[in-house]
Design an enzyme around this catalytic site. Sequence first.
Site: not given
Ligand code: BG6
Length: 490
Positions: A177-178, A240
């Site tokens: 989960d980045h 997230h």
């Molecule tokens: C991803 C989603 O997990 O997170 C995308 O699949 C989203 O739809 C993205 O745009 C948002 O990540 P960040 O790091 O740009 O806020």
Amino acid sequence: MATERTSLFIFFGGTGDLAYRKLYPSMFNLYKKGTLREHFGVIGTSREKLTDQQFQEKVFKSLGVAKTDKEAQKFASHFVYEAHDVTDKAHYQVLKNRADELDKQYKLNGNRIFYLSLAPSFFGTVAGFLKTEGLTDTDGFNRVVIEKPFGRDYDSAHQLNDALSKSFDEKQIFRIDHYLGKEMIQNIEAVRFGNTIVESLWNNRYIDNIQVTLSEKLGVEERASYYDNSGALRDMVQNHIMQIVSLLAMEQPVSFTDVDIRAEKVKALRSLRVYNVAEASTNFVRGQYGAGDSQRAYRDEDNVPHDSNNDTFVAGKLLFDNYRWSGTPFYIRTGKMLADKFTRVDVVFKKPLIDIFSFPQNHNAPLEANVLTMYIEPHAGFSLRLNAKTNGQGFQTEPIDLDYFVDAKDSKATPEPYERLIHDVMKGDGTNFSSWQEVSYAWRFVDQIRKVWDLQQPQFPNYTPGSMGPAAADELIQRDHRQWVYRLNK
Ligand code: BG6
Ligand code: NDP
């Protein structure tokens, strides 16, 4: 110089968008810092036919450095390529032989990281063949990294987990989960558990409500085939947002280890109220963007059906039935094509029970609530809103903000989420990955909302690009006599 880590990486989906855009540049950062040095090797695989050299050139290009960059050339020389259809059992032998060769060449001690950057439908198949075809039969560690989405509901996630569990133990599985790799998300624990003045007030006696906003300025872009089957609820809330909320809601872990932190997050998620039909209808709203000045409506985007009822926006109220949070709601919202790109958490404290400055002769504006804002992105920092005396004669009060922002130099040095997470996988530290129990409780909650939405016909589109979502998102919180801390035109 960082401690060197030793491992073979096999990237399934090694020619995909994620690999080139995020994974290889993140590994290069680890190489520049010395975490990766001599003792690492990489096999990229996909069905595309490429020689090792062609693959190395593509990897090199993904790093965005000058053609003469010697360090990048040396880094890319550790990459080799095997064309491979993940459904073809026979081919895993070829992959195994190549893995064994690299193991010897770079002295990798049998350490292997299998990174599944593929369509989720392949996760179970690959995990199964890795085991049955002997790629995991080594003396070192074997770890598997799984990209999102982990299922599309509780049942499919459960099936996927069962399939993975046949080949890997829970401690070998790293579900990405980045958001958990973001600096300021990790700061939630530091701020809460490193400060008496914060943690002693961190409960329903002093906190009125907590607001989590993940706002995106862009629309669906080229990802409609995935996104139209997912929607904001599955794409952002199930993973997230639920992760952020569990970090905000959990009790203090016994120790700062993955096992203890995960145990507390799971405990928090277990006390999250799973809504019945009436509660889900009242406490969650969805949206879909219409057309804007120079923006097509979601339903007119490429590869989106003209009658799509997919949600590109979600707002909701979450309630924890436990001693710490009973009566203190968590409001969440996320959406595409909103006013701006940012992520923030606003913790709204209760106002003083008695406002002694508000008496008829004083004409003072009522005291405002203290708000602790955690700015996650794009600018990382905190802000604490206090009431203070207005400078000058008389006794008026006004809100002032104590701000701290990470400066540009430190922000540039902040590791990318994927860099941090790949490093954690090499260390075997699962703190910033989602455990199966966390994933399963999050799906159980989200499934209830989804089920109710599937029964109802939405009135879409219902918000304009550049806004903060549909009016219903404001009504949701206003009904409780509250308002979003971040709002347009305040
Ligand atoms: C991803 C989603 O997990 O997170 C995308 O699949 C989203 O739809 C993205 O745009 C948002 O990540 P960040 O790091 O740009 O806020
Ligand atoms: P892409 O479609 O760009 O890449 C898919 C990769 O899988 C390609 O290398 C493709 O190569 C390979 N592949 C497809 N079918 C097979 C097969 N049968 N055998 C072997 N290889 C195969 O996807 P992304 O890189 O965008 O996404 C990968 C994963 O990461 C997905 O789970 C996605 O949900 C997740 N993710 C992606 C994000 C992103 O920003 N891109 C963000 C968050 C998560 P080929 O067709 O040549 O076989």
